[in-house]
Design a protein around this motif. Structure first.
Motif, PDB file in Angstrom:
ATOM      1  N   LYS A 153       0.868  -1.175   0.000  1.00  0.00           N
ATOM      2  CA  LYS A 153       0.000   0.000   0.000  1.00  0.00           C
ATOM      3  C   LYS A 153       0.903   1.222   0.000  1.00  0.00           C
ATOM      4  CE  LYS A 153      -3.830   2.017   2.603  1.00  0.00           C
ATOM      5  NZ  LYS A 153      -4.879   1.678   3.584  1.00  0.00           N
ATOM      6  N   LYS A 155       1.241   5.399   0.020  1.00  0.00           N
ATOM      7  CA  LYS A 155       0.602   6.685   0.286  1.00  0.00           C
ATOM      8  C   LYS A 155       0.939   7.612  -0.874  1.00  0.00           C
ATOM      9  CE  LYS A 155      -0.964   5.774   4.484  1.00  0.00           C
ATOM     10  NZ  LYS A 155      -2.419   5.689   4.742  1.00  0.00           N
ATOM     11  N   ASP A 179      -3.306   4.979  -1.529  1.00  0.00           N
ATOM     12  CA  ASP A 179      -4.106   5.745  -0.565  1.00  0.00           C
ATOM     13  C   ASP A 179      -3.726   7.218  -0.629  1.00  0.00           C
ATOM     14  OD1 ASP A 179      -5.566   6.730   1.521  1.00  0.00           O
ATOM     15  OD2 ASP A 179      -4.777   5.346   3.033  1.00  0.00           O
ATOM     16  N   ASN A 181      -5.321   9.679   1.024  1.00  0.00           N
ATOM     17  CA  ASN A 181      -5.593  10.390   2.285  1.00  0.00           C
ATOM     18  C   ASN A 181      -6.130  11.809   2.051  1.00  0.00           C
ATOM     19  OD1 ASN A 181      -3.057   8.429   3.282  1.00  0.00           O
ATOM     20  ND2 ASN A 181      -4.722   8.641   4.753  1.00  0.00           N
ATOM     21  N   GLU A 205      -7.759   4.659  -2.537  1.00  0.00           N
ATOM     22  CA  GLU A 205      -8.449   4.975  -1.284  1.00  0.00           C
ATOM     23  C   GLU A 205      -8.507   6.483  -1.053  1.00  0.00           C
ATOM     24  OE1 GLU A 205      -6.974   2.332   1.785  1.00  0.00           O
ATOM     25  OE2 GLU A 205      -7.498   3.806   3.316  1.00  0.00           O
ATOM     26  N   ASP A 230     -12.187   5.902   3.314  1.00  0.00           N
ATOM     27  CA  ASP A 230     -11.609   5.634   4.631  1.00  0.00           C
ATOM     28  C   ASP A 230     -12.041   6.768   5.568  1.00  0.00           C
ATOM     29  OD1 ASP A 230     -10.120   5.236   6.893  1.00  0.00           O
ATOM     30  OD2 ASP A 230      -8.168   5.177   5.921  1.00  0.00           O
ATOM     31  N   GLU A 231     -11.450   7.954   5.403  1.00  0.00           N
ATOM     32  CA  GLU A 231     -11.805   9.075   6.270  1.00  0.00           C
ATOM     33  C   GLU A 231     -13.305   9.419   6.185  1.00  0.00           C
ATOM     34  OE1 GLU A 231      -9.064   8.783   4.500  1.00  0.00           O
ATOM     35  OE2 GLU A 231      -7.327   9.663   5.520  1.00  0.00           O
ATOM     36  N   ASN A 250     -13.040   1.295   4.196  1.00  0.00           N
ATOM     37  CA  ASN A 250     -11.957   0.856   5.071  1.00  0.00           C
ATOM     38  C   ASN A 250     -12.439   1.012   6.512  1.00  0.00           C
ATOM     39  OD1 ASN A 250      -9.638   0.455   6.557  1.00  0.00           O
ATOM     40  ND2 ASN A 250      -8.322   1.661   5.197  1.00  0.00           N
ATOM     41  N   LYS A 252     -11.917   0.815  10.429  1.00  0.00           N
ATOM     42  CA  LYS A 252     -10.875   0.820  11.467  1.00  0.00           C
ATOM     43  C   LYS A 252     -11.553   0.841  12.829  1.00  0.00           C
ATOM     44  CE  LYS A 252      -7.473   3.152   8.591  1.00  0.00           C
ATOM     45  NZ  LYS A 252      -7.014   4.481   8.160  1.00  0.00           N
TER      46      LYS A 252
HETATM   47 MG   LIG Z   1      -6.476   5.254   4.468  1.00  0.00          MG
END
Ligand SMILES: [Mg+2]
Length: 339
Positions: A153, A155, A179, A181, A205, A230-231, A250, A252
């Motif tokens: 993965k 970033k 990802d 972000n 992502e 995700d976020e 995603n 968490k």
């Molecule tokens: Mg993420």
């Protein structure tokens, strides 16, 4: 039940950074839940991204302490109440949820995965290469491949993306998760994603800011890779509203509040045809064991939080190449290393 906790210092082997933030060293909180001579363990991994700090997490644990009752098997009523009262401190709830499950498994003498009706956890995890200067990026990629990781993965969302990805694709042909972000604006994201198609990403992502979730729909239609939130996806109520906007989520545990909330999110996602990844933050193995416990229910696991550490304070999770697994030990299956 007696609830106590202490801070735990952990340090990534290399500075760990995304397009938005970085960490050289951090603290998490190890929670101990003692009842009838048995101790259940959990780890709180507060994240400022979700309004959680070490202090707010400890304050929530302090407020919860006297209201837990004396039946650790009453998981649903205990956690319903905590979720209602400490909705914005789900990292603390996650740690208590883990400690309760660990206690119940230990009392029954069986692993938590068995308690939940699942098979022994054994799952490929991605290994994350954080943002770094190009030389360190290459060192990290070489180390990950030498260590046998077979899904990476990366970033993205920096000016070095293409350097890094070209280097990786020159050495690695396996699954590559990207990802961003929240790095891109809605107007630039489509071009950025089209530019990444040549690296054959498995998924992309969180390309946009978390509040721009409705604007992810056209990015799916580019056909470059499935788009994951995700976020933009914290807890069960977020899953139905994302239907149609993204291909996957995603999950968490510090965002959602632990095993039981994660199971609800998976049920909702499956009903809606949304793919599932289980993720984590930089943490010790104690915070990896709960998501690994239910990893057989997910499409993908990004459970490398403890693998990024210079030294993991907990043991019990084994790794062979890119696959991590839990054994038959009762409870969550991890214990503090004896130094
Ligand atoms: Mg993420």
């Amino acid at each position: 039940m007696k609830l106590t906790w202490q801070r735990q210092q952990i340090r990534p082997r290399h500075r760990f950074a995304t397009s938005q933030w970085g960490v050289d060293e951090k603290e998490t909180i190890v929670v101990q839940l003692e009842h009838e001579g048995l101790v259940g363990l959990g780890e709180a991994v507060p994240s400022a991204l979700y309004g959680q700090t070490l202090e707010s997490c400890e304050a929530a644990l302090g407020a919860m302490r006297d209201g837990l009752g004396d039946d650790p098997f009453a998981l649903e009523p205990i956690l319903r109440r905590l979720l209602a009262e400490y909705d914005d401190q789900r990292a603390a709830i996650d740690a208590v949820d883990a400690a309760l499950h660990d206690w119940c498994g230990k009392r029954l003498g069986i692993p938590v995965w068995k308690l939940l009706g699942l098979t022994r956890p054994r799952k490929q995890t991605t290994f994350t290469i954080g943002v770094a200067d190009p030389d360190l990026m290459r060192v990290k990629v070489d180390e990950a491949l030498a260590a046998g990781f077979d899904a990476l993965k990366i970033k993205v969302g920096t000016e070095n993306d293409h350097d890094t990805l070209s280097y990786i694709r020159s050495k690695f042909d396996g699954p590559l998760f990207l990802d961003a972000n929240q790095a891109w604006t809605p107007s630039e994201a489509a071009d950025q994603i089209r530019g990444l198609a040549q690296y054959r990403p498995t998924i992309i992502e969180q390309p946009l800011a978390r509040e721009d979730w409705q604007r992810m729909t056209p990015l799916r239609e580019l056909g470059v890779a499935p788009i994951f939130a995700d976020e933009s996806c914290e807890r069960p109520a977020d899953v139905p509203r994302l239907h149609g906007c993204v291909d996957g989520i995603n999950i968490k545990f510090n965002k959602c509040g632990g095993l039981r909330e994660a199971l609800r999110m998976i049920t909702l996602a499956r009903a809606l045809g949304i793919q599932v990844m289980l993720g984590c933050f930089v943490c010790s193995s104690l915070a990896i064991a709960p998501p690994l416990t239910i990893a057989s229910l997910a499409d993908y696991a990004d459970l490398d939080g403890a693998l990024l550490l210079a030294e993991d304070p907990f043991e019990g999770i084994s790794r062979a190449g890119g696959t991590i697994s839990l054994g038959e030990q009762p409870g969550l299956g991890v214990a503090a290393k004896v130094l």
